[in-house]
Write an enzyme that holds these catalytic residues in place. Structure first.
Site, short mmCIF file in Angstrom:
data_model
loop_
_atom_site.label_atom_id
_atom_site.label_comp_id
_atom_site.label_asym_id
_atom_site.label_seq_id
_atom_site.Cartn_x
_atom_site.Cartn_y
_atom_site.Cartn_z
N CYS A 1 79.37 115.36 29.97
CA CYS A 1 78.13 114.64 30.30
C CYS A 1 76.93 115.22 29.55
O CYS A 1 76.05 114.48 29.09
CB CYS A 1 77.86 114.72 31.80
SG CYS A 1 79.15 113.96 32.82
N ASP B 1 67.61 88.60 30.15
CA ASP B 1 67.75 87.71 31.32
C ASP B 1 68.34 88.43 32.52
O ASP B 1 68.62 87.81 33.55
CB ASP B 1 68.62 86.50 30.96
CG ASP B 1 70.01 86.90 30.44
OD1 ASP B 1 70.30 88.12 30.37
OD2 ASP B 1 70.79 86.00 30.09
#
Length: 220
Positions: free
Chosen positions: A44, A136
């Site tokens: 990570c 959108d």
């Protein structure tokens, strides 16, 4: 679980830049949400460092990035020091926010748990998910990696380039395509329309079936 084409949940969350409402944070931009199993973990750390380096390239494409990890904001803030040290980042402010999801609420809602990887308490870790969203607020692409496999962010940039190109042009991008490479004319473009739709020209590849569906054109 969110499917392609679905509107992404407009969740509220605490982050390293304060509380956000997700859609308002996105605004009219494209966005990428990518999740992580835990703070202070090796893979990570390499990933968030890599994304910090790539933020200018995402910004050029009008894309906001935001990470998620199943730890607190306080933990994230401490982890950021390690991420910056690993990547030799000299920025004072970290260039993108990290969402806190201590209760794994978002991880469950978005289908991001990796059942084969557990934390010290035996709870499933969050997998390495990637969600690419259009302006959108709809899901355009998703990828799920197990906790043990780091992501290729060059591929994520390539995918963004393809999504943004094919949103506006009547083409699809072939295998291993990179920005600037040849594209495929969509099957929905009629033969009588191809010449006018693609002024750079096109060619039809010959195949044993005799069908003229492999139509290649320079990137519009």
């Amino acid at each position: 679980m969110v499917n392609l084409g679905d509107e992404f949940p407009n969740f509220k969350a605490d982050t390293t830049i304060g509380p956000i409402q997700f859609h308002e944070w996105m605004g009219d931009s494209w966005a990428i949400l990518f999740s992580h199993p835990a703070d202070f973990t090796p893979v990570c750390t390499t990933e968030l460092s890599r994304v910090a380096s790539l933020v200018p390239q995402f910004e050029e494409r009008g894309v906001k990035v935001i990470a998620l990890s199943c730890d607190s904001v306080e933990s994230h803030q401490k982890w950021i020091d390690d991420i910056k040290s690993y990547g030799k980042h000299t920025c004072e402010d970290f260039p993108f926010p990290i969402i806190a999801d201590e209760g794994r609420t978002l991880a469950v809602q978005l289908g991001m748990l990796d059942p084969s990887e557990k934390d010290k308490d035996g709870l499933p870790l969050t997998c390495r998910a990637v969600f690419i969203l259009g302006p959108d607020k709809r899901l355009r692409l998703s990828m799920l990696y197990p906790a043990t496999t780091g992501r290729n962010f060059d591929e994520i940039l390539r995918a963004v380039d393809s999504l943004q190109l094919t949103d506006n042009k009547k083409v699809a991008t072939p295998a291993d395509w990179k920005s600037g490479g040849d594209c495929m004319v969509l099957p929905t473009v009629k033969e009588s329309e191809v010449a006018s739709a693609f002024p750079k020209g096109f060619s039809v590849l010959t195949v044993p079936s005799g069908k003229k569906y492999l139509r290649v054109t320079p990137q519009p």
